[in-house]
Enzyme design. Structure first.
Site, PDB file in Angstrom:
ATOM      1  N   GLY A 131       0.782  -1.245   0.000  1.00 50.61           N
ATOM      2  CA  GLY A 131       0.000   0.000   0.000  1.00 50.61           C
ATOM      3  C   GLY A 131       0.804   1.279   0.000  1.00 50.61           C
ATOM      4  O   GLY A 131       0.331   2.313  -0.456  1.00 50.61           O
TER       5      GLY A 131
ATOM      6  N   ASP B  18       0.837   3.294   4.339  1.00 50.63           N
ATOM      7  CA  ASP B  18      -0.201   4.081   3.690  1.00 50.63           C
ATOM      8  C   ASP B  18      -1.221   4.610   4.684  1.00 50.63           C
ATOM      9  O   ASP B  18      -1.607   5.768   4.650  1.00 50.63           O
ATOM     10  CB  ASP B  18      -0.894   3.248   2.588  1.00 50.63           C
ATOM     11  CG  ASP B  18      -1.366   1.879   3.079  1.00 50.63           C
ATOM     12  OD1 ASP B  18      -1.160   1.554   4.265  1.00 50.63           O
ATOM     13  OD2 ASP B  18      -1.947   1.128   2.273  1.00 50.63           O
TER      14      ASP B  18
ATOM     15  N   ASP C  55      -4.858   2.182  10.838  1.00 54.52           N
ATOM     16  CA  ASP C  55      -6.253   1.795  11.087  1.00 54.52           C
ATOM     17  C   ASP C  55      -6.337   1.230  12.510  1.00 54.52           C
ATOM     18  O   ASP C  55      -6.717   1.937  13.439  1.00 54.52           O
ATOM     19  CB  ASP C  55      -6.641   0.788  10.002  1.00 54.52           C
ATOM     20  CG  ASP C  55      -8.094   0.372  10.048  1.00 54.52           C
ATOM     21  OD1 ASP C  55      -8.757   0.645  11.055  1.00 54.52           O
ATOM     22  OD2 ASP C  55      -8.577  -0.239   9.080  1.00 54.52           O
TER      23      ASP C  55
ATOM     24  N   LYS D 291      -6.988   6.919  10.280  1.00 51.35           N
ATOM     25  CA  LYS D 291      -8.441   6.941  10.435  1.00 51.35           C
ATOM     26  C   LYS D 291      -8.794   7.523  11.801  1.00 51.35           C
ATOM     27  O   LYS D 291      -8.166   7.176  12.799  1.00 51.35           O
ATOM     28  CB  LYS D 291      -9.013   5.525  10.299  1.00 51.35           C
ATOM     29  CG  LYS D 291      -8.959   5.023   8.874  1.00 51.35           C
ATOM     30  CD  LYS D 291      -9.744   3.747   8.677  1.00 51.35           C
ATOM     31  CE  LYS D 291      -9.667   3.325   7.223  1.00 51.35           C
ATOM     32  NZ  LYS D 291     -10.290   2.019   6.980  1.00 51.35           N
TER      33      LYS D 291
ATOM     34  N   PHE E  94     -13.652   3.160   4.482  1.00 52.32           N
ATOM     35  CA  PHE E  94     -12.726   2.420   3.623  1.00 52.32           C
ATOM     36  C   PHE E  94     -12.380   3.288   2.417  1.00 52.32           C
ATOM     37  O   PHE E  94     -13.268   3.778   1.720  1.00 52.32           O
ATOM     38  CB  PHE E  94     -13.354   1.096   3.178  1.00 52.32           C
ATOM     39  CG  PHE E  94     -12.389   0.231   2.427  1.00 52.32           C
ATOM     40  CD1 PHE E  94     -11.385  -0.451   3.095  1.00 52.32           C
ATOM     41  CD2 PHE E  94     -12.464   0.121   1.043  1.00 52.32           C
ATOM     42  CE1 PHE E  94     -10.480  -1.237   2.397  1.00 52.32           C
ATOM     43  CE2 PHE E  94     -11.568  -0.663   0.341  1.00 52.32           C
ATOM     44  CZ  PHE E  94     -10.570  -1.343   1.029  1.00 52.32           C
ATOM     45  N   VAL E  95     -11.095   3.474   2.190  1.00 52.85           N
ATOM     46  CA  VAL E  95     -10.661   4.329   1.080  1.00 52.85           C
ATOM     47  C   VAL E  95      -9.695   3.569   0.171  1.00 52.85           C
ATOM     48  O   VAL E  95      -9.050   2.598   0.593  1.00 52.85           O
ATOM     49  CB  VAL E  95      -9.958   5.616   1.584  1.00 52.85           C
ATOM     50  CG1 VAL E  95     -10.943   6.520   2.299  1.00 52.85           C
ATOM     51  CG2 VAL E  95      -8.762   5.298   2.480  1.00 52.85           C
TER      52      VAL E  95
ATOM     53  N   ASP F 228      -5.790  -0.258  -1.982  1.00 50.91           N
ATOM     54  CA  ASP F 228      -6.526  -1.088  -2.929  1.00 50.91           C
ATOM     55  C   ASP F 228      -7.814  -1.654  -2.363  1.00 50.91           C
ATOM     56  O   ASP F 228      -8.011  -1.718  -1.149  1.00 50.91           O
ATOM     57  CB  ASP F 228      -5.658  -2.281  -3.347  1.00 50.91           C
ATOM     58  CG  ASP F 228      -5.611  -3.346  -2.247  1.00 50.91           C
ATOM     59  OD1 ASP F 228      -5.194  -3.009  -1.115  1.00 50.91           O
ATOM     60  OD2 ASP F 228      -6.030  -4.488  -2.491  1.00 50.91           O
TER      61      ASP F 228
ATOM     62  N   ARG G 281      -5.176   0.976  -6.908  1.00 50.53           N
ATOM     63  CA  ARG G 281      -3.967   1.569  -6.310  1.00 50.53           C
ATOM     64  C   ARG G 281      -3.474   2.750  -7.132  1.00 50.53           C
ATOM     65  O   ARG G 281      -2.858   3.667  -6.616  1.00 50.53           O
ATOM     66  CB  ARG G 281      -2.839   0.535  -6.227  1.00 50.53           C
ATOM     67  CG  ARG G 281      -3.089  -0.602  -5.259  1.00 50.53           C
ATOM     68  CD  ARG G 281      -1.799  -1.373  -5.017  1.00 50.53           C
ATOM     69  NE  ARG G 281      -2.031  -2.688  -4.434  1.00 50.53           N
ATOM     70  CZ  ARG G 281      -2.193  -2.924  -3.145  1.00 50.53           C
ATOM     71  NH1 ARG G 281      -2.173  -1.930  -2.290  1.00 50.53           N
ATOM     72  NH2 ARG G 281      -2.389  -4.150  -2.693  1.00 50.53           N
TER      73      ARG G 281
END
Ligand code: XMP
Length: 192
Positions: free
Chosen positions: A50, A109, A112, A140, A161-162, A168, A174
């Site tokens: 990511g 990336d 979370d 987040k 969720f992004v 991805d 991506r």
């Protein structure tokens, strides 16, 4: 691919501006940490897959001598939009056993639950670096992420969720240059 986008959360220009700012901050901090004890050299540890877009943008804005060692971790396998718990793929770890002279920057990336960054941080610490810093593109706004210690955060985002900019869904999206959410129909079969 663009038809699958619901909302653009962060556009490419804002991403570029903020990454430039954070790179300046990192370069300054490493410079201070290294002053008097040799060159301000840095070892970048990108967490695959990511972080690839973010790290490539970030390092081109860091005017420091650097080495790169990759680590591969999986937390959101396939069609999932919730973390399944981070697992390290140790065969894809190129970390040297001894990082004693290195100022290490671990780059991911998104923060979370903190599971991924925690695993990699502990792995790097085993190699006894001179210093260790962590950097994420996104964090987040959820209790676990906000409570997790991290040195550099480019953007705090809602707990959604992004994808895009390296992130991805089921291996896709991506290469989207913005951080976006997907339409509900696209992720309808997720986490089943
Ligand atoms: P943890 O829970 O370990 O999660 O902090 C970090 C890793 O989980 C993935 N992740 C996401 N991937 N959209 C994604 O495409 C998201 O919204 C998302 N949230 C977490 C990501 O691989 C990250 O490294």
């Amino acid at each position: 691919m663009n038809d699958d986008i619901d909302q653009v959360l962060i556009g490419r220009d804002d991403l570029d501006r903020r990454v430039t700012e954070v790179a300046r901050q990192i370069a300054g901090d490493i410079g201070v940490a290294a002053s008097g004890v040799g060159a301000a050299e840095i070892t970048i540890v990108p967490i695959l897959t990511g972080s690839i877009i973010f790290v490539s943008d970030l390092i081109r804005k860091l005017p420091l001598p650097m080495q790169i060692h990759l680590v591969s971790v999986s937390a959101y396998p396939g069609r999932s939009t919730r973390s399944r718990g981070a697992r390290i793929r140790s065969q894809l770890t190129s970390l040297p056993e001894d990082l004693a002279d290195a100022h290490v920057l671990v780059v991911d990336d998104i923060l979370d639950t903190g599971g991924t960054l925690g695993i990699v941080r502990d792995l790097v610490l085993r190699s006894r670096p001179r210093s260790l810093r962590t950097c994420v593109l996104l964090r987040k706004r959820r209790p676990a992420a906000m409570a997790f210690p991290v040195d550099y955060v480019c953007f705090d985002i809602p707990d959604v969720f992004v994808v895009g900019c390296g992130l991805d869904y089921n291996g896709y999206y991506r290469n989207l240059p913005d951080i976006v959410t997907l339409r509900q129909e696209v992720t309808a079969g997720a986490d089943a």
